[in-house]
Design a protein around this motif. Sequence first.
Motif, short mmCIF file in Angstrom:
data_model
loop_
_atom_site.label_atom_id
_atom_site.label_comp_id
_atom_site.label_asym_id
_atom_site.label_seq_id
_atom_site.Cartn_x
_atom_site.Cartn_y
_atom_site.Cartn_z
N VAL A 33 0.84 -1.20 0.00
CA VAL A 33 0.00 0.00 0.00
C VAL A 33 0.87 1.25 0.00
N MET A 34 1.89 1.27 0.84
CA MET A 34 2.76 2.45 0.91
C MET A 34 3.54 2.67 -0.38
N ARG A 35 3.99 1.60 -1.00
CA ARG A 35 4.68 1.74 -2.28
C ARG A 35 3.74 2.32 -3.34
N SER A 36 2.50 1.84 -3.33
CA SER A 36 1.52 2.34 -4.28
C SER A 36 1.22 3.82 -4.04
N LEU A 37 1.07 4.20 -2.79
CA LEU A 37 0.82 5.61 -2.46
C LEU A 37 2.01 6.48 -2.86
N ALA A 38 3.22 5.98 -2.64
CA ALA A 38 4.42 6.73 -3.03
C ALA A 38 4.44 6.96 -4.54
N ARG A 39 4.12 5.92 -5.31
CA ARG A 39 4.06 6.08 -6.77
C ARG A 39 3.00 7.11 -7.15
N TYR A 40 1.85 7.01 -6.53
CA TYR A 40 0.74 7.92 -6.84
C TYR A 40 1.12 9.38 -6.59
N PHE A 41 1.83 9.62 -5.49
CA PHE A 41 2.18 10.99 -5.12
C PHE A 41 3.55 11.43 -5.61
N GLY A 42 4.26 10.56 -6.32
CA GLY A 42 5.60 10.91 -6.79
C GLY A 42 6.61 11.00 -5.66
N GLU A 43 6.39 10.21 -4.62
CA GLU A 43 7.30 10.18 -3.47
C GLU A 43 8.29 9.03 -3.62
N ASP A 44 9.19 8.91 -2.66
CA ASP A 44 10.23 7.89 -2.68
C ASP A 44 9.63 6.53 -2.32
N GLU A 45 9.50 5.67 -3.30
CA GLU A 45 8.85 4.37 -3.12
C GLU A 45 9.59 3.48 -2.13
N GLU A 46 10.91 3.51 -2.17
CA GLU A 46 11.68 2.66 -1.25
C GLU A 46 11.50 3.13 0.20
N LEU A 47 11.58 4.42 0.41
CA LEU A 47 11.38 4.99 1.75
C LEU A 47 10.00 4.64 2.29
N TRP A 48 8.98 4.89 1.52
CA TRP A 48 7.62 4.63 1.96
C TRP A 48 7.38 3.12 2.14
N GLY A 49 7.93 2.32 1.24
CA GLY A 49 7.75 0.86 1.33
C GLY A 49 8.42 0.28 2.56
N LEU A 50 9.65 0.66 2.82
CA LEU A 50 10.35 0.17 4.01
C LEU A 50 9.61 0.56 5.29
N THR A 51 9.07 1.75 5.30
CA THR A 51 8.34 2.22 6.47
C THR A 51 7.09 1.38 6.70
N GLY A 52 6.35 1.12 5.64
CA GLY A 52 5.18 0.26 5.75
C GLY A 52 5.54 -1.15 6.20
N LEU A 53 6.63 -1.65 5.69
CA LEU A 53 7.07 -3.00 6.03
C LEU A 53 7.44 -3.13 7.51
N LEU A 54 8.10 -2.12 8.05
CA LEU A 54 8.66 -2.20 9.40
C LEU A 54 7.77 -1.62 10.51
N HIS A 55 6.66 -1.03 10.16
CA HIS A 55 5.90 -0.22 11.13
C HIS A 55 5.42 -0.98 12.36
N ASP A 56 5.17 -2.27 12.28
CA ASP A 56 4.65 -3.05 13.42
C ASP A 56 5.67 -4.05 13.95
N LEU A 57 6.92 -3.76 13.81
CA LEU A 57 7.98 -4.69 14.22
C LEU A 57 7.86 -5.11 15.68
N ASP A 58 7.40 -4.22 16.54
CA ASP A 58 7.38 -4.54 17.98
C ASP A 58 6.02 -4.99 18.50
N VAL A 59 5.07 -5.26 17.63
CA VAL A 59 3.71 -5.53 18.10
C VAL A 59 3.63 -6.75 19.01
N GLU A 60 4.43 -7.75 18.78
CA GLU A 60 4.44 -8.91 19.68
C GLU A 60 5.22 -8.62 20.96
N LEU A 61 6.27 -7.82 20.86
CA LEU A 61 7.04 -7.44 22.06
C LEU A 61 6.21 -6.61 23.02
#
Length: 188
Positions: A33-61
């Motif tokens: 979703v974040m990569r798609s939004l980045a493409r739509y808005f002309g933003e940095d796809e890698e930055l937005w994608g990595l952020t979406g991927l990592l956002h819940d890293l601590d949810v089990e902790l």
Amino acid sequence: MNYGIDRERALELLKQYLTNPNLLKHCLASEAVMRSLARYFGEDEELWGLTGLLHDLDVELTLDDLSRHTHETVRILRAEGVAEEILEAIRMHNEHAHTDRRSQRFHHALAAGETITGLIIATALVYPDKKLASVKPKSVRKRYKEKQFAAGANRAIIAECEQLGLAVPEFCDLCLTAMQGIATELDL
């Protein structure tokens, strides 16, 4: 650009900290979703994608304790040398743990984007074949209006897409298409 982490390392960390396969799928869906939004808005796809991927890293902790969620993620990722821009967006996707509020497009995109993934998955799961390919955009838009359906998908947070300049129906369509693009990875 260098973000202090690449996708391969991000996936390693997710597999280290998340044991629930559905949480991992949520992170993959949020990345798409974040990569798609980045493409739509002309933003940095890698930055937005990595952020979406990592956002819940601590949810089990943090055991779903919203007052703690994101604090451990930021600690872990800062030790990895991850860019502050990513850390700030991850931190801001959970306003319950912080006194400041989302104000940047990037922050609203992550909050709305990761939240709508649950609504889209729930929509797919009511179809007989339980496949994202069967889900029509109008079905997601209809389910968005049904407050009791996937009640955990906070409609007010999803509506933050309007802060991005996207109406809810358009946002639903864009996010569904993004998730359909990785349906195999999501086993949907």
